[in-house]
Design an enzyme around this catalytic site. Structure first.
Site, PDB file in Angstrom:
ATOM      1  N   ASP A   1      20.313  14.881 -27.429  1.00 41.06           N
ATOM      2  CA  ASP A   1      20.121  15.614 -26.178  1.00 41.06           C
ATOM      3  C   ASP A   1      21.159  16.730 -26.091  1.00 41.06           C
ATOM      4  OD1 ASP A   1      19.721  16.460 -23.590  1.00 41.06           O
ATOM      5  OD2 ASP A   1      19.745  14.456 -22.715  1.00 41.06           O
TER       6      ASP A   1
ATOM      7  N   HIS B   1      21.636  18.812 -23.411  1.00 41.07           N
ATOM      8  CA  HIS B   1      22.047  19.153 -22.046  1.00 41.07           C
ATOM      9  C   HIS B   1      23.544  18.884 -21.885  1.00 41.07           C
ATOM     10  CE1 HIS B   1      17.673  18.553 -21.498  1.00 41.07           C
ATOM     11  NE2 HIS B   1      17.804  19.496 -20.592  1.00 41.07           N
TER      12      HIS B   1
END
Length: 638
Positions: free
Chosen positions: A512, A514
């Site tokens: 991920d 983010h």
């Protein structure tokens, strides 16, 4: 510094590179370039992304450009046909995060589980696992052109499968990878990957096949004007054009101030043309311009606010001189969207497109003119600085500019970026620089920018700072153009003075990318007095455990925003026990599942895995820090 330069890859070298790329997974054997060329030539124009966009441009129409991607072929076909039913013909085709990071065994596992359970376990379409034959079924199932999405590690392989399958567009954005997708990738790796894609598109172009490239530029994780983003889009276009690409599409982002958003849209095509012609790429066409939802702001969880958000984007697109528009779905904040939400979203946006575009409104005023001038001056200064630093070679200049901070953005994921700039909104909600870092912003633009900052400081009677930037970051999702007036004066939770404060591990798990949430909470924890070991984004579970072992950590605060936390974190508490850190506090927060789901189910699931507390996406940071303090006090750690 590397030896990479702005020059076309030699054909023999390129063919050797292709063999290596295609050998990474068994479906590479399905790519037959000569057969793929003939397949592409037989596709009708209504399946060519660039030609569809050019037709919208010629007719003065506006095409929807949504995001889509589910794991199975049948599910993807169903989704695309539902989009066709509401008029969608431009498809950004999202691959899953495991595939994008070449974790193909995990992608295959997720695909198998999706097929077995009938529920999506991946946040996109695992195109490499499916291969050419299965992906052609998707391409042939509906009317439209595909712009396939990836990140740096798998970009070359995904492009090979996608183009052989009949897809006709792909982003080529080394700055997007540096800004938001690849934590450890070197600048050289990102540029080399972009040159490969440009060369592959050029190789098809040499044989009469039109494949377009979209440019996303440096994707930000914080508030700043779009100057760096637009400048890096132009540089990306130059990289692709040198390798033989002939059709390049700017993808422009909206940030919430009408004058600034429209001015950027007016400036971009002119600036593209200026530099493409300057470097001898006059034969490169720009079939159209696509507008995009804001790449950075949190998306509203409230359904009414969510419709307001997407319809703001649709309204600007309808009034501006662009040809396609991407809007997020109304359930973006809760995970990967359902078919129903796709349908509702695009009907709503399409209604605005039709009603507003037919009125042929031309947005013109002195503020737009002023913003456009500032954009053109700043973007030109940035591109010219990169050219200057490379002695005329933009690729050489890129490496030097990033190293010097002449190309930079806030909250950057990649370790090679300086991350020395910061921005806030002015009183009208336009993005301004609060700290320029080492950016080559010209004097006239700085004076204009600084005056806008002073206006807000005078109006609110305070200096703007880091917390202002964060508050402004959240404001748009809450239906406001700027954040509250007292955020910089607010005091957060503070630990009592102690010789050995608790040690906290922070990071975003798995692949991920983010990063902003974990960066914000890391800073807040440090300001509260904790000792923090920040692992940033794209952190394997094993790295969390290793860091806890090495630091005798008291807690781990794990983020996950891409919906695949269950696959990443199965058995995580058991692994902590095995490693001798079984008593560490475990907190988890974010978007924790793919598709529409209930937070209560997520909470129960991850508490069963062993997490002490589980938080939804918009959980308050101060509340979580207070919870942490309470839990540590109960364990006599404070």
């Amino acid at each position: 510094m590397s030896n990479i330069k702005q020059q076309r890859i030699d054909e023999d070298v390129f063919l050797k590179m292709r063999k290596e790329v295609l050998s990474a997974w068994h479906t590479g054997a399905e790519v037959d370039f000569d057969e793929a060329v003939e397949y592409q030539k037989k596709l009708p124009e209504n399946r060519n992304f660039g030609k569809i966009l050019a037709k919208y441009h010629e007719e003065g129409n506006l095409g929807l450009y949504p995001r889509s991607g589910v794991p199975t072929v049948e599910g993807e076909i169903e989704l695309l046909r539902s989009m066709n039913a509401v008029g969608v013909r431009l498809f950004p085709f999202t691959t899953d995060s495991y595939t994008r990071n070449m974790q193909l065994d995990k992608a295959q596992q997720g695909l198998d589980e999706s097929i077995r359970t009938g529920k999506p376990k991946l946040n996109g379409f695992p195109i490499i696992c499916h291969g050419v034959k299965q992906t052609r079924r998707v391409v042939e199932s509906c009317e439209g052109g595909f712009d396939v999405r990836s990140s740096m590690k798998a970009n070359s392989f995904i492009a090979e499968i996608a183009f052989a399958s009949g897809m006709t567009c792909m982003p080529n954005s080394p700055f997007g990878w540096i800004g938001s997708y690849d934590k450890l990738a070197s600048v050289e790796e990102c540029i080399s990957t972009a040159q490969y894609l440009g060369r592959l598109v050029g190789y098809y172009a040499d044989r009469g096949v039109s494949i377009s490239i979209t440019n996303h530029g440096w994707l930000f994780n914080g508030i700043v004007p779009m100057y760096i983003n637009t400048a890096t889009k132009i540089i990306e276009a130059l990289i692709s054009a040198e390798q033989g690409a002939k059709s390049i599409i700017p993808l422009m982002n909206f940030q919430g101030n009408i004058n600034q958003d429209v001015a950027d849209l007016y400036a971009a095509p002119k600036l593209y043309r200026k530099y493409l012609d300057q470097f001898g790429y006059a034969d490169v066409v720009i079939p159209g311009v696509i507008g995009d939802h804001s790449m950075l702001y949190p998306f509203p969880q409230d359904i009414g606010f969510a419709f307001g958000y997407i319809n703001y984007v649709a309204m600007i697109a309808a009034m501006a001189p662009i040809d396609g528009c991407s809007v997020k779905t109304v359930d973006e904040a809760s995970g990967v969207p359902s078919i129903e939400s796709h349908m509702q979203t695009y009907r709503s946006a399409g209604w605005i497109f039709n009603v507003v575009r037919q009125q042929k409104i031309k947005l013109e005023n002195k503020d737009i003119d002023q913003e456009q001038l500032m954009c053109e001056l700043a973007v030109s200064a940035i591109v010219d600085k990169v050219i200057e630093m490379g002695d005329g070679d933009v690729v050489v200049g890129i490496e030097k500019a990033i190293e010097a901070g002449a190309l930079d953005s806030p909250f950057c994921l990649n370790v090679n970026a300086k991350d020395q700039v910061l921005g806030v909104k002015d009183l009208q909600g336009a993005s301004r620089y609060l700290d320029y870092g080492n950016l080559p912003i010209p004097k006239e633009v700085r004076e204009f920018n600084d005056e806008k900052i002073r206006e807000r400081e005078l109006a609110q009677g305070r200096k703007l700072g880091y917390k202002t930037s964060l508050s402004d970051f959240w404001a748009f999702s809450k239906g406001a153009i700027i954040g509250g007036a007292d955020e910089d004066a607010q005091e957060g939770t503070k630990l009592p003075a102690m010789e050995n404060p608790p040690t906290i591990i922070t990071g975003t798990v798995g692949v991920d990318s983010h990063v902003i949430g974990t960066k914000i909470i890391t800073r807040a924890l440090r300001e509260a007095g904790f000792r923090v070991v920040a692992l940033s984004a794209q952190t394997p579970p094993e790295e969390f455990i290793k860091a806890a072992q090495e630091t005798n950590a008291d807690a781990m605060l794990v983020s996950s925003l891409y919906g695949m936390a269950e696959m990443d974190l199965q058995g995580f508490r058991d692994k902590c026990v095995e490693a001798g850190v079984g008593d560490v506090l475990l907190y988890l927060g974010g978007i924790l599942g793919v598709g529409k789901h209930d937070f209560a189910d997520d909470e129960a699931k991850f508490k069963k895995i062993g997490f002490d507390r589980v938080y939804p996406p918009e959980a308050d940071i101060e509340t979580s820090i207070q919870n942490l303090c309470d839990d540590l006090k109960a364990r006599n750690r404070i």
